[in-house]
Design an enzyme around this catalytic site. Structure first.
Site, PDB file in Angstrom:
ATOM      1  N   ARG A 299      -4.799   3.724  -1.614  1.00 38.84           N
ATOM      2  CA  ARG A 299      -5.324   3.752  -2.984  1.00 38.84           C
ATOM      3  C   ARG A 299      -6.290   2.583  -3.224  1.00 38.84           C
ATOM      4  NH1 ARG A 299      -2.577   2.693  -8.374  1.00 38.84           N
ATOM      5  NH2 ARG A 299      -3.751   3.939  -9.881  1.00 38.84           N
TER       6      ARG A 299
ATOM      7  N   HIS B 263     -10.136   3.119  -4.532  1.00 38.84           N
ATOM      8  CA  HIS B 263     -10.631   2.485  -5.753  1.00 38.84           C
ATOM      9  C   HIS B 263     -11.755   1.489  -5.457  1.00 38.84           C
ATOM     10  CE1 HIS B 263      -7.424   3.600  -8.915  1.00 38.84           C
ATOM     11  NE2 HIS B 263      -7.394   4.484  -7.923  1.00 38.84           N
TER      12      HIS B 263
ATOM     13  N   ASN C 163      -6.566   0.351 -12.675  1.00 34.18           N
ATOM     14  CA  ASN C 163      -6.091  -0.386 -11.502  1.00 34.18           C
ATOM     15  C   ASN C 163      -4.815  -1.177 -11.765  1.00 34.18           C
ATOM     16  OD1 ASN C 163      -8.222   0.504  -9.932  1.00 34.18           O
ATOM     17  ND2 ASN C 163      -9.523  -1.248 -10.397  1.00 34.18           N
TER      18      ASN C 163
ATOM     19  N   HIS D 211      -2.455  11.909  -1.999  1.00 33.82           N
ATOM     20  CA  HIS D 211      -1.331  11.769  -2.914  1.00 33.82           C
ATOM     21  C   HIS D 211      -0.006  12.149  -2.256  1.00 33.82           C
ATOM     22  CE1 HIS D 211      -3.827  11.989  -6.915  1.00 33.82           C
ATOM     23  NE2 HIS D 211      -4.003  10.863  -6.243  1.00 33.82           N
TER      24      HIS D 211
END
Length: 333
Positions: free
Chosen positions: A71, A75, A103, A201
């Site tokens: 992740r 990001h 975040n 995910h």
């Protein structure tokens, strides 16, 4: 316990896919300095091994590390390219990306810090934090039972990290299909990449606030109370409500993304097909015929998902900008 690496036979198959995908990515690179597989071959030949060792050590102690690292890389790449800007700390004069609302739940920064310290001990001032994060994300997937791939290296570390970028560039857990497609298009990624990278995910955990509206935020209940999203399987929605009671304030409350959340596999797509997609942004993949067919394809074939995931990761992480080599990943030089 950390999942075991692949057998040599499986790794060879993923490596073939990686090489094919890598060739396409490297041929399409424009702007910035070209990434290469041998970028540190002379200057820091043991860098990759040092990063992998740091990731292995962290996973052995915390099962959430792989999801955290993957992740972090996502990001990072969606804001100003893959330049390590998500790693920068806020200062008295600037609120950085990591402190933006999208975040707030990012973690595993310590793994990057540990890997950077190990690499700096080998070759000071040579390996960028952005490259370390790209390698760590690859290792997180491979050490969780997913595919591995050769990571093109040579990214620079950016000096700009703005909290304002996070709300405008990062799609949230409640994003619609159009919002997701727009966010991916903005960084040169397709609807196929959207579906494939959403498959990440399969690792990790979501806090109650990420799916609260899906379990009791839809209109139609008695007395005006909300009900569960009708797209959710009723038994699954009930289980989520038990995990996340109304007005719950427990910091760690939430749900795992799928039943095998410590393993990188195609269970995420199977969950989606059976009304057990956790986030509204997951369910959004079923609202368009093309992406719904892709979900079915990857639910039916883990091999095809792995192959596509490697190619999409290579495309996403190829966003390269010139920059410095930070001595400390949390602050620019």
């Amino acid at each position: 316990m950390a999942p075991q690496p692949h057998s040599g036979r499986r790794r060879s198959r993923w490596s073939c896919w990686a090489v094919r995908g890598l060739a396409i990515v490297l041929m399409s690179l424009t702007g910035g300095d070209a990434l290469s597989l041998d970028h540190y071959r002379q200057s820091c030949p043991k860098a990759e091994a040092a990063v992998t060792a740091a990731v292995k050590q962290a996973i052995a102690k915390d099962r959430t590390v792989p999801a955290g690292l993957l992740r972090l890389h996502f990001h990072d790449c969606f804001v100003r390219g893959c330049d390590g800007s998500v790693l920068l700390d806020s200062t008295s004069n600037n609120t950085a990306e990591k402190d933006g609302p999208p975040n707030a739940s990012l973690h595993a920064f310590f793994v990057v810090d540990n890997a950077k310290a190990a690499v700096e001990a080998l070759c000071p001032g040579v390996v960028s934090c952005a490259d370390i994060l790209a390698l760590a994300a690859r290792d997180a997937v491979a050490l969780s039972g997913g595919p591995s791939w050769a990571v093109p290296l040579g990214r620079g570390d950016g000096r700009v990290s703005l909290v304002s970028d996070t709300t405008s560039l990062l799609p949230g857990p409640g994003a619609t299909f159009d919002q997701l497609k727009q966010a991916f298009h903005a960084v040169g990624l397709s609807a196929k990449d959207l579906v494939v990278l959403s498959g990440g995910h399969t690792l990790g955990f979501a806090h109650c606030s990420s799916f609260e509206t899906r379990i009791r935020g839809f209109p139609g209940g008695s007395g005006g109370a909300g009900v569960a999203d009708p797209a959710l399987r009723p038994s699954f929605a009930a289980a989520l409500r038990r995990a996340c009671p109304a007005n719950n304030t427990a910091k760690g409350a939430g749900a795992w993304m799928d039943p095998t959340s410590a393993a990188f596999d195609n269970a995420y797509f199977k969950m989606l097909q059976t009304g057990r997609g956790l986030l509204a942004s997951d369910e959004a993949l079923l609202t368009h015929p093309k992406t719904r067919r892709m979900v079915a394809l990857y639910a039916a074939s883990q091999g095809k998902f792995f192959q596509a995931f490697v190619s999409s990761m290579l495309r996403m992480s190829a966003q390269n900008q010139p920059g410095e080599i930070r001595a400390n990943c949390r602050r620019h030089n």
